[in-house]
Design a protein around this motif. Structure first.
Motif, PDB file in Angstrom:
ATOM      1  N   PHE A   1       0.827  -1.208   0.000  1.00 50.69           N
ATOM      2  CA  PHE A   1       0.000   0.000   0.000  1.00 50.69           C
ATOM      3  C   PHE A   1       0.864   1.262   0.000  1.00 50.69           C
ATOM      4  CE2 PHE A   1      -2.943  -3.161   1.977  1.00 50.69           C
ATOM      5  CZ  PHE A   1      -3.854  -3.192   0.933  1.00 50.69           C
TER       6      PHE A   1
ATOM      7  N   VAL B   1      -6.796   3.462  -2.010  1.00 51.35           N
ATOM      8  CA  VAL B   1      -5.712   2.673  -1.424  1.00 51.35           C
ATOM      9  C   VAL B   1      -5.832   2.667   0.094  1.00 51.35           C
ATOM     10  CG1 VAL B   1      -3.208   2.580  -1.045  1.00 51.35           C
ATOM     11  CG2 VAL B   1      -4.114   2.972  -3.347  1.00 51.35           C
TER      12      VAL B   1
ATOM     13  N   ALA C   1      -6.365  -0.605   2.345  1.00 51.59           N
ATOM     14  CA  ALA C   1      -5.435  -0.968   3.423  1.00 51.59           C
ATOM     15  C   ALA C   1      -6.205  -1.283   4.700  1.00 51.59           C
ATOM     16  CB  ALA C   1      -4.436   0.168   3.662  1.00 51.59           C
TER      17      ALA C   1
END
Length: 298
Positions: free
Chosen positions: A118, A137, A141
């Protein structure tokens, strides 16, 4: 480079050793992938990785992270996300194979994204001003059980600034603090860049003082942004007053002397880069007078 040559030698040794296990080969390939990424050789890293998929050794999460990082450093966000999609597809394939074998519940995939994955994706987003992808993202995560780090939040803020959304940048750092994390030099650098974009001199000066008070070394990028926003507003002397107060000890009197030296050298570089060579020389002279003739030079 020496790193690349050493990694290639390790790979050749592994190939030559008939008794080398697949694990040994994978370790050697991963070392070369990291070296290629560090040297900016994204296309070579991708070719090596493709060979691993085709001929072995089978890649692991370290392999994926290295090649994703290579793409991110090259500014190729599309390639980075394609590789990430491939990582997820392999994980799904592992789960499907487990289900077909009658394993219930199926074990977690051996190849699944981690904080390094990530982080590389966030870096790619920041490089290409892909703020919406950066948000995705961060969401991914959290869904994967990966706690956001300072790097993730800082890259999210950087992507927002690059896209012109300074309010989201500050909000990202608020989230960082809410998670119990502390801003770093790069974090303050991104916020100062946001101030530069806004033309907010007072906020920039306040952030600079806060960074020093927190014992954070402002980066060259932070000083460049500070000098730029103050210069554009005709308030260059305010930036110099901050620098002088740091030198005199009025600003963060208990700060580590090394922090002062590093910050002042960085400020002098920023002044020189902005065309204010005379002021850069003056700051350097003040630094030498305060620290001694052995003080580092900008």
């Amino acid at each position: 480079t020496a790193l690349l040559l050493k990694a290639r030698a390790v790979l050749e040794d592994a190939k030559a050793a008939s008794a080398a296990s697949e694990h040994d080969h994978r370790v050697a390939h991963n070392a070369l992938l990291h070296a290629l990424a560090s040297c900016g050789r994204a296309s070579s890293a991708k070719a090596l990785f493709t060979g691993m998929l085709t001929h072995g050794p089978s890649p692991d999460v370290i392999s994926f992270n290295a090649v994703i990082d290579a793409a991110a450093q090259a500014g190729d966000a599309d390639a980075a996300f394609d590789l990430y999609a491939g990582m997820l597809a392999l994980g799904r394939a592992e789960a499907a194979a487990g289900a077909e074998a009658g394993i219930h519940p199926p074990p977690p995939p051996t190849i699944r994204p981690d904080v390094e994955t990530f982080g590389a994706l966030m870096h790619a987003c920041a490089r290409r001003a892909r703020a919406a992808d950066a948000e995705a993202v961060l969401t991914a995560a959290r869904a994967a059980g990966v706690a956001p780090t300072v790097q993730l939040y800082t890259s999210l803020a950087a992507a927002a600034v690059a896209a012109g959304d300074t309010y989201r940048a500050f909000a990202a750092v608020d989230e960082l603090r809410a998670d119990g994390l502390a801003p770093t030099g790069p974090t303050y650098g991104v916020l100062l860049a946001a101030c530069e974009l806004r033309g907010d001199v007072d906020k920039a000066l306040s952030l600079y003082r806060a960074a020093i008070a927190d014992g954070v070394r402002p980066t060259d990028e932070a000083h460049n942004a500070l000098m730029s926003v103050c210069g554009a507003a005709g308030r260059f002397d305010d930036a110099l007053d901050c620098v002088k107060s740091l030198l005199s000890g009025d600003l963060a009197p208990s700060a580590d002397p090394a922090l002062r030296t590093d910050a002042l050298n960085s400020a002098a570089r920023a002044l020189a880069g902005a065309g204010f060579v005379d002021r850069a020389v003056r700051v350097t002279a003040l630094l030498r007078a305060a620290v001694g003739p052995g003080a580092p030079t900008p």
